[in-house]
Design an enzyme around this catalytic site. Structure first.
Site: not given
Ligand code: GLY
Length: 383
Positions: A105, A165
């Site tokens: 991320d 994601d």
């Protein structure tokens, strides 16, 4: 865009400016994630809070407070937002030293901070940080399976895990290639996006949260429910990451298959949108308890607005109408404009099976504000 929508966005942006004026100063030195019982933002750097190993400064949402500041900087032109954004950014820089705590991320962390800073101000220090982060993300690519690996070594073997994601993090790779003219970052992003395109979207347009691949061959092993209700369900925030994520790949590559994918997931979301405009945690969760996720709602709305901006005029209204239904529901029923709570958007959830329901999350505010900026056509495309 109709006058009506523009008028709505004008009014809401005024309220956002008013709230962020005091809230930004109150929390200027923090890396906030959620508000406590007294309505005040927490701080992922608070030494008295015992976060998990990759849960402190490296926490994946730590870029969103800085991102909100850059949105406000563009909307207001006020220098203070730049200064506060840089507090976050320079703190995040330090996570580079703790390589073990960094993860898939880094796009969420550094795109709305370092990349935004460099693009808006030309800050060379930010460029270096952002290229470093892009290089770390590219280093997670598995050429045997053609995917970017999610997470690090956990108790479970996650060597072959990919999450939807990840599509949002690809912006960092696209930016790095656009900036350096070196195509390797973009090539990795495209290989990964193609892998997700092939393996995550179901025939009805819903998407898996996690797909596990054989890390040697890239063959599909199985899917996991992840933060949603269960295997085969459709975690709403994940649907939002898919709509918005495929749009990001479309915007940076022009590849029609990504626009088509974003539209398929968008149609699944719109078909599941009820008259309230409130979004559940999972479109396939049981009716009771009626758990909801305003953060997923804001992400889906942002994705729908991007689709609307990239399809022929005759199709635009349908996507914009759905996005507005969601955004109006957030504003009318799930927003706190008072000084009693630092966050605007209420009613967010971390994941279906955890207890973190009905909370606030900085990234819900980020995507809500970003959606309002999109409606106003204000500022750079952040991703
Ligand atoms: N990226 C994890 C989440 O949306 O909660």
């Amino acid at each position: 865009m109709t006058e009506n929508i523009k008028e709505w966005a004008d009014i809401v942006l005024e309220k956002i400016k008013e709230k962020m004026d005091w809230c930004s100063e109150k929390n200027r030195d923090k890396l906030p994630y959620t508000t406590g019982p007294d309505g005040t933002y927490d701080d992922r750097l608070d030494p008295n809070i015992h976060w998990q190993p990759d849960n402190g400064p490296n926490w994946w949402t730590n870029g969103f407070w800085g991102g909100i500041m850059w949105l406000l900087y563009q909307v207001t032109g006020e220098e203070k937002y730049k200064d506060i954004a840089r507090v976050s950014e320079y703190r995040l820089e330090k996570t580079m030293e703790d390589f073990y705590g960094l993860h898939h991320d880094v796009g969420f962390m550094f795109q709305p901070t370092a990349v935004a800073d460099y693009r808006l101000t030309g800050n060379d220090r930010s460029r270096k940080t952002a290229l470093h982060a892009a290089t770390l993300l590219a280093g997670r690519f598995n050429p045997g399976g053609n995917f970017i690996r999610a997470w690090n070594d956990l108790e479970t073997d996650t060597r072959g895990w990919v999450i939807i994601d990840s599509m949002m993090n690809l912006s960092l790779l696209y930016w790095a290639s656009e900036e350096t003219k070196d195509p390797r970052f973009r090539n990795i992003a495209v290989l990964h996006a193609d892998k997700v395109l092939e393996n995550f979207i179901r025939p009805d347009g819903s998407v898996n949260h996690i797909v596990e691949f054989d890390p040697e061959t890239g063959e599909v092993v199985k899917s996991h429910g992840g933060q949603g209700y269960g295997e085969g369900s459709s975690w709403t925030r994940g649907q939002g990451w898919a709509v918005y994520g495929f749009m990001i790949s479309y915007i940076h590559t022009g590849k029609e298959a990504y626009l088509d994918a974003a539209k398929r997931v968008a149609h699944y979301c719109m078909a599941n949108l009820d008259e309230t405009g409130i979004i559940p945690i999972d479109f396939r969760q049981p009716e009771e308890p009626a758990e909801e996720d305003s953060c997923g709602a804001c992400v889906i709305a942002c994705g729908l607005l991007e689709v609307a901006d990239h399809v022929p005029e005759a199709e635009q209204a349908m996507y914009r109408r759905a996005a507005m239904k969601i955004l109006r529901a957030i504003e009318e029923k799930r927003s706190d404009w008072s000084r009693g709570c630092d966050a605007i958007v209420q009613g967010c959830s971390g994941s279906y099976h955890n207890t973190d329901h009905g909370i606030t999350m900085t990234y819900a505010d980020y995507y809500f504000i970003e959606a309002c900026c999109k409606l106003e056509k204000t500022g750079i495309f952040m991703w």
